[in-house]
Design a protein around this motif. Structure first.
Motif, mmCIF file in Angstrom:
data_model
loop_
_atom_site.group_PDB
_atom_site.id
_atom_site.type_symbol
_atom_site.label_atom_id
_atom_site.label_comp_id
_atom_site.label_asym_id
_atom_site.label_seq_id
_atom_site.Cartn_x
_atom_site.Cartn_y
_atom_site.Cartn_z
ATOM 1 N N VAL A 110 0.828 -1.203 0.000
ATOM 2 C CA VAL A 110 0.000 0.000 0.000
ATOM 3 C C VAL A 110 0.868 1.261 0.000
ATOM 4 C CG1 VAL A 110 -1.547 1.359 1.456
ATOM 5 C CG2 VAL A 110 -2.065 -1.035 1.012
ATOM 6 N N VAL A 111 1.895 1.281 0.867
ATOM 7 C CA VAL A 111 2.778 2.440 0.959
ATOM 8 C C VAL A 111 3.556 2.628 -0.342
ATOM 9 C CG1 VAL A 111 4.815 3.363 2.122
ATOM 10 C CG2 VAL A 111 2.990 2.337 3.465
ATOM 11 N N TRP A 112 4.066 1.543 -0.893
ATOM 12 C CA TRP A 112 4.852 1.635 -2.133
ATOM 13 C C TRP A 112 3.985 2.109 -3.297
ATOM 14 C CZ3 TRP A 112 5.478 -0.352 -7.070
ATOM 15 C CH2 TRP A 112 6.729 -0.159 -7.644
ATOM 16 N N ARG A 113 2.772 1.586 -3.363
ATOM 17 C CA ARG A 113 1.853 1.986 -4.447
ATOM 18 C C ARG A 113 1.508 3.467 -4.327
ATOM 19 N NH1 ARG A 113 -4.183 0.626 -5.271
ATOM 20 N NH2 ARG A 113 -4.096 -0.056 -3.123
ATOM 21 N N CYS A 114 1.281 3.929 -3.102
ATOM 22 C CA CYS A 114 0.974 5.343 -2.883
ATOM 23 C C CYS A 114 2.180 6.216 -3.229
ATOM 24 C CB CYS A 114 0.560 5.547 -1.428
ATOM 25 S SG CYS A 114 -0.102 7.182 -1.056
ATOM 26 N N LEU A 122 8.715 12.140 -1.235
ATOM 27 C CA LEU A 122 9.196 11.766 0.094
ATOM 28 C C LEU A 122 8.195 12.153 1.180
ATOM 29 C CD1 LEU A 122 12.984 12.689 -0.103
ATOM 30 C CD2 LEU A 122 11.931 10.429 -0.289
ATOM 31 N N LEU A 123 7.349 13.141 0.879
ATOM 32 C CA LEU A 123 6.317 13.545 1.834
ATOM 33 C C LEU A 123 5.305 12.422 2.046
ATOM 34 C CD1 LEU A 123 5.660 17.252 0.740
ATOM 35 C CD2 LEU A 123 6.983 16.426 2.705
ATOM 36 N N VAL A 124 5.213 11.533 1.067
ATOM 37 C CA VAL A 124 4.346 10.366 1.191
ATOM 38 C C VAL A 124 5.122 9.180 1.749
ATOM 39 C CG1 VAL A 124 2.971 8.683 -0.097
ATOM 40 C CG2 VAL A 124 2.802 11.113 -0.652
ATOM 41 N N ALA A 125 6.345 9.000 1.260
ATOM 42 C CA ALA A 125 7.129 7.816 1.630
ATOM 43 C C ALA A 125 7.559 7.820 3.092
ATOM 44 C CB ALA A 125 8.360 7.719 0.726
ATOM 45 N N ILE A 126 8.045 8.958 3.593
ATOM 46 C CA ILE A 126 8.596 8.999 4.953
ATOM 47 C C ILE A 126 7.533 8.708 6.020
ATOM 48 C CG2 ILE A 126 9.668 10.488 6.671
ATOM 49 C CD1 ILE A 126 11.260 11.785 4.422
ATOM 50 N N GLY A 128 4.739 7.175 5.615
ATOM 51 C CA GLY A 128 4.288 5.798 5.400
ATOM 52 C C GLY A 128 5.270 4.785 5.965
ATOM 53 N N CYS A 129 6.569 5.007 5.751
ATOM 54 C CA CYS A 129 7.591 4.083 6.269
ATOM 55 C C CYS A 129 7.649 4.113 7.788
ATOM 56 C CB CYS A 129 8.953 4.430 5.675
ATOM 57 S SG CYS A 129 9.118 4.025 3.921
ATOM 58 N N ILE A 130 7.470 5.301 8.379
ATOM 59 C CA ILE A 130 7.466 5.400 9.838
ATOM 60 C C ILE A 130 6.300 4.598 10.426
ATOM 61 C CG2 ILE A 130 7.111 6.971 11.783
ATOM 62 C CD1 ILE A 130 8.634 9.090 10.192
ATOM 63 N N MET A 131 5.125 4.742 9.828
ATOM 64 C CA MET A 131 3.966 3.989 10.302
ATOM 65 C C MET A 131 4.154 2.492 10.068
ATOM 66 S SD MET A 131 0.842 6.478 9.095
ATOM 67 C CE MET A 131 -0.401 5.453 9.852
ATOM 68 N N LEU A 132 4.810 2.155 8.962
ATOM 69 C CA LEU A 132 5.054 0.744 8.664
ATOM 70 C C LEU A 132 6.002 0.128 9.698
ATOM 71 C CD1 LEU A 132 4.424 -1.491 6.627
ATOM 72 C CD2 LEU A 132 6.428 -0.764 5.324
ATOM 73 N N LEU A 133 7.059 0.853 10.037
ATOM 74 C CA LEU A 133 7.989 0.362 11.051
ATOM 75 C C LEU A 133 7.314 0.252 12.416
ATOM 76 C CD1 LEU A 133 11.222 2.353 10.084
ATOM 77 C CD2 LEU A 133 10.790 -0.092 9.760
ATOM 78 N N ALA A 134 6.453 1.214 12.707
ATOM 79 C CA ALA A 134 5.698 1.152 13.964
ATOM 80 C C ALA A 134 4.779 -0.071 13.985
ATOM 81 C CB ALA A 134 4.893 2.430 14.161
ATOM 82 N N SER A 135 4.204 -0.406 12.841
ATOM 83 C CA SER A 135 3.351 -1.597 12.745
ATOM 84 C C SER A 135 4.150 -2.866 12.994
ATOM 85 C CB SER A 135 2.691 -1.664 11.359
ATOM 86 O OG SER A 135 1.779 -0.615 11.165
#
Length: 274
Positions: A110-114, A122-126, A128-135
């Motif tokens: 989902v994050v990669w597609r977005c 990077l405003l989308v990627a960063i 998203g990656c932070i939330m992914l790591l938190a998950s």
């Protein structure tokens, strides 16, 4: 009256088997399509679809083994409901870890597609990656906490908070990414000469795929908050649902757009295929 643990597990196994059959069928259709593609559509999507299938298969096998142990092999030594209430069981830990792994892979997609659809911003990627790591952190910490708690009655509020955080992060990631993707397609295409109607199929795919996955996570979150054992039924069906959603995105884009090659497809369309 709440659903017993053994009934929730049996219902989950039945629904998981049914949805796994749907996923397996869609996987073979997807495999045929991706084998005809080149570039990233084959190099990335084909291994990802296969990995999702392998995880869903392993999860289903574990659930079948747990059902055999609880209702056949250990029926005289421990009740089925007590068996499923033992969170310290290695099979339960492995099954839950696979479910979390499948969910994290879905969130990563989902994050990669977005990220791709929004011009690799990077405003989308960063975020998203932070939330992914938190998950990842909350998900696997929650599994470890449950395995140490062993019984449902000994699960602490901190453990519940960790599980709720994982589910909430997944829900927020899915909904936010779907909204961003839909807005990007609308903003880019609605004012172009060919009009938004020419790109409507991709827009529909983005909304449908996000809604299908988000609804399943929402149901898991709701059953968790009301304390229903149906949450364990939802945990069992998440792995095949992730695979079904992934395959549907590829199949819908392929047939709606007409199977254009990657070079012929617009950038936004390529982004939605993943």
């Amino acid at each position: 009256m709440g659903i017993p643990m053994d009934a929730a597990a049996l219902l989950g196994l039945f629904l998981e088997t049914l949805l796994y059959g749907v996923f397996l069928t869609l996987y073979w259709f997807t495999l045929v399509i991706l084998l005809k593609k080149t570039g990233i559509q084959r190099q990335l999507l084909l291994p990802m679809a296969t990995l999702l299938l392998c995880i869903a298969t392993a999860h289903l096998i574990l659930d079948f083994v747990r059902a055999l142990e609880s209702f056949v092999f250990k029926v005289d030594t421990i009740g089925a409901s007590d068996y499923y209430s033992n969170f310290g069981s290695p099979l339960f830990v492995a099954s839950t870890a696979l479910c979390i792994m499948q969910t994290i892979l879905a969130d990563a997609i989902v994050v990669w597609r977005c990220y791709v659809l929004n011009d690799r911003s990077l405003l989308v990627a960063i975020p998203g990656c932070i939330m992914l790591l938190a998950s990842v952190a909350t998900g696997y910490y929650g599994v470890g906490s449950l395995s140490r708690a062993r019984l449902l009655s000994t699960v602490t509020p901190a453990d519940y908070g960790c599980i709720a955080t994982f589910d909430a992060l997944t829900m927020v990631l899915s909904v936010t990414s779907t909204i961003l993707n839909a807005w990007r397609i609308y903003r880019t295409r609605c004012f172009m000469p060919e009009g938004f109607a020419a790109f409507l199929p991709v827009f529909v795919v983005v909304i449908e795929s996000g809604a299908f996955y988000s609804t399943s996570i929402l149901m898991l979150l709701l059953t968790f908050f009301i304390g229903s054992n149906a949450q364990y039924t939802m945990l069992d069906i998440i792995p095949p649902i992730v695979g079904i959603t992934f395959c549907l995105i590829i199949l819908q884009v392929h047939f709606d757009i007409g199977g254009n090659s990657p070079a012929e497809m617009p950038t936004e369309a390529r982004g939605t295929t993943v």
